[in-house]
Design an enzyme around this catalytic site. Sequence first.
Site, short mmCIF file in Angstrom:
data_model
loop_
_atom_site.label_atom_id
_atom_site.label_comp_id
_atom_site.label_asym_id
_atom_site.label_seq_id
_atom_site.Cartn_x
_atom_site.Cartn_y
_atom_site.Cartn_z
N ASP A 173 1.46 -2.98 -4.90
CA ASP A 173 1.56 -1.68 -5.56
C ASP A 173 1.57 -1.94 -7.06
OD1 ASP A 173 2.32 0.75 -6.73
OD2 ASP A 173 3.46 1.35 -4.97
N ALA A 234 -0.85 7.57 6.10
CA ALA A 234 -0.86 8.11 4.73
C ALA A 234 -1.92 9.19 4.58
CB ALA A 234 -1.08 6.98 3.73
N ARG A 235 -3.15 8.79 4.36
CA ARG A 235 -4.24 9.75 4.22
C ARG A 235 -5.50 9.16 4.84
NH1 ARG A 235 -1.45 13.36 4.02
NH2 ARG A 235 -1.05 14.89 2.39
N ASP A 259 -2.71 8.19 12.08
CA ASP A 259 -2.24 9.59 12.14
C ASP A 259 -3.14 10.51 11.32
OD1 ASP A 259 -0.30 11.69 12.73
OD2 ASP A 259 0.35 11.54 10.64
N GLU A 264 -10.46 16.32 9.09
CA GLU A 264 -9.46 16.91 9.98
C GLU A 264 -9.72 18.40 10.08
OE1 GLU A 264 -5.56 15.84 8.58
OE2 GLU A 264 -5.92 13.71 8.80
N HIS A 282 -2.23 14.01 12.79
CA HIS A 282 -1.57 14.24 11.49
C HIS A 282 -0.20 14.89 11.67
CE1 HIS A 282 -2.41 14.94 6.95
NE2 HIS A 282 -1.12 14.72 7.16
P1 NAD Z 1 4.72 8.08 -3.33
O1 NAD Z 1 4.03 8.69 -4.47
O2 NAD Z 1 6.20 8.01 -3.32
O3 NAD Z 1 4.18 6.59 -3.13
C1 NAD Z 1 2.84 6.24 -3.26
C2 NAD Z 1 2.82 4.82 -3.79
O4 NAD Z 1 1.47 4.38 -3.80
C3 NAD Z 1 3.32 4.74 -5.24
O5 NAD Z 1 4.35 3.78 -5.35
C4 NAD Z 1 2.10 4.30 -6.01
O6 NAD Z 1 2.42 3.44 -7.07
C5 NAD Z 1 1.29 3.58 -4.95
N1 NAD Z 1 -0.12 3.48 -5.28
C6 NAD Z 1 -0.92 4.38 -5.90
N2 NAD Z 1 -2.17 3.90 -6.04
C7 NAD Z 1 -2.15 2.66 -5.50
C8 NAD Z 1 -3.13 1.66 -5.35
N3 NAD Z 1 -4.37 1.83 -5.79
N4 NAD Z 1 -2.78 0.51 -4.74
C9 NAD Z 1 -1.51 0.32 -4.29
N5 NAD Z 1 -0.53 1.22 -4.43
C10 NAD Z 1 -0.85 2.38 -5.02
O7 NAD Z 1 4.18 8.84 -2.04
P2 NAD Z 1 4.88 8.94 -0.59
O8 NAD Z 1 5.70 10.16 -0.52
O9 NAD Z 1 5.47 7.63 -0.25
O10 NAD Z 1 3.58 9.21 0.32
C11 NAD Z 1 2.69 8.16 0.62
C12 NAD Z 1 1.48 8.70 1.33
O11 NAD Z 1 1.87 9.27 2.58
C13 NAD Z 1 0.73 9.80 0.58
O12 NAD Z 1 -0.65 9.62 0.76
C14 NAD Z 1 1.16 11.06 1.31
O13 NAD Z 1 0.21 12.09 1.19
C15 NAD Z 1 1.25 10.54 2.72
N6 NAD Z 1 2.04 11.36 3.65
C16 NAD Z 1 1.52 11.56 4.90
C17 NAD Z 1 2.23 12.31 5.81
C18 NAD Z 1 1.66 12.57 7.17
O14 NAD Z 1 1.80 13.66 7.67
N7 NAD Z 1 1.03 11.60 7.79
C19 NAD Z 1 3.49 12.85 5.45
C20 NAD Z 1 4.00 12.59 4.19
C21 NAD Z 1 3.26 11.82 3.29
#
Ligand code: NAD
Length: 540
Positions: A173, A234-235, A259, A264, A282
């Site tokens: 990260d 994540a996405r 997920d 989608e 999801h």
């Molecule tokens: P967050 O912002 O707390 O953490 C994201 C991390 O990714 C940050 O620490 C950032 O520095 C890092 N990052 C950004 N670009 C990067 C790169 N190029 N290489 C490495 N690291 C990088 O976000 P979060 O709340 O932990 O959410 C993480 C992901 O989970 C997001 O994509 C969010 O949309 C997804 N999410 C999915 C669901 C689901 O329903 N499946 C639910 C909640 C969140």
Amino acid sequence: MALYKVLISDNLAPEGIEILQRDDQIELEIRVGISPGELKECIGDYDAIITRSGTTITADLLENPGRLKIIGRAGVGLDNIDLEAASIKGIIVMNAPTGNTIAATELTMGMMLAAARKIPAANISLKHEEWTRKKFMGRQLYGKTLGVIGLGRIGGSVAARAKAFGMKIIAFDPYIKKAKATGLGVTLYDRLEDVLALSDVITVHTPKTDETRDMISVPELNSMKDGVIIINCARGGIINEDALYEAAKSGKVFAAGVDVFGQEPLGPHKLLELDNVFVTPHIGANTVEGQEGVAVIIARQVINALQGRAYENAVNIPFMRSQLPPIMQLYFDLAESMGRLAAQISKGRPESFELIMVGQKFKEDFGERVFDIPFSFQPFTVAGLKGFLEKNIKETVSFINASYLAKERDMEIHESKTSSYENYNDLLLLRLKTDVDEHLLGGTVFADNVCRILFLDQFHLEMVAKGSYLYFKNIDKPGIVGRVGTVLGKHRINIAGFNLSRIMGGKAVSFVSLDNDVPEPVLEELLEQDGLLEAKVVSL
Ligand code: NAD
């Protein structure tokens, strides 16, 4: 009497609705499933709208935003909101990113266990009345290395839990501080390649950005250990689906848990053919507690923002003045004043705006980096830009839209940090270039907590960065200041303070604080004086 109208356009957990209903300043309307046409008709009647993923807020919808000030997203993803359009209109977009961290974390842990032990496939097999144990030989997580890509809220919380499983955690990260990883007992690597090569299980927790789209594709999968387990909660699209399909089919990937998908809802998809790819629609955030959490958070934040109290998670304002340390709040105000001054003393069309932060005080970054917006600057740059633009263009400029308005006007925005400048320790420098001139302003906060402008181009000053001044520039020759005083005296305008700086035999600038306003005819009279080059009132 209700002062604010709030619209809820998607299903929101009752705990959030109750908070809004209980507030007697809020008039709440719930119109789940409202059509885009109907929403366009009425959106300007509300002070705030609360959505989940079911309502798409487009630029078209925000064309005439009326009294709309806040868009609240009960959840984290902002894919359904045109952030740029909202920002240009000065509308705060806020989300509730912490509300479902645990929900997404626990799904990730579930996926990890399900993939390692092929639980979903074993479940289906037994329900088909097969008693085949050999087929479901699993892998142990204990003692294995987990590679976390993106050590944010969810990544960090997954790491903490995986530690309890006896896993060794490594992470990639580039945007977090090393101390965060150390605190979690995680080894942070500078190169993604190292994490990919060393991990037995890889889980991605980054946002989806240009940088992370297809972050894991064929070469990255090839560089992993044979039999790796991969999780994406994540996405969709951070892991390339075609590449994952091939790697899972060949056995390079032992199992995968997915997920989220590029498209989608997911239609027929080749990943669904594979017994070692486990999928969910999801549902990362879908727990009763998670939905309750985001609803409560967004309801409270919207109320606080409407009623002028401090609030969090405004994604298009990555900082709040009130959240800066007290001394940095003064530098924030100073930057805004410097921006205003730059706008009033410059001529021509602005081409570039540069803020340079000098000294130890600015070593750390302030505010969070927000990945959903195309550019983000330090609070001081945004404050300077806001000050500059509000004096330069005649429309509503806010901390939200300042950077967007500058970009819209093709202004280049630069921001940098340096440890020292000439003999100054802590300083803000603002360099403004227009198509006809260029200025450099310097300012600092003195020990008495007063913000002062220290220089303007080659002129050294010590002027309080607040209030209104008569600014004039003249040729440095005897008698001019006296004549200015005479003109002001004749019009009964009393001088309260005088800041003069000159280059001997060259030019001089003065900032004069006055007890009264200077009417336009007096400025004209001043400009008629021999040797006077410029005269105007500037307000900081
Ligand atoms: P967050 O912002 O707390 O953490 C994201 C991390 O990714 C940050 O620490 C950032 O520095 C890092 N990052 C950004 N670009 C990067 C790169 N190029 N290489 C490495 N690291 C990088 O976000 P979060 O709340 O932990 O959410 C993480 C992901 O989970 C997001 O994509 C969010 O949309 C997804 N999410 C999915 C669901 C689901 O329903 N499946 C639910 C909640 C969140």
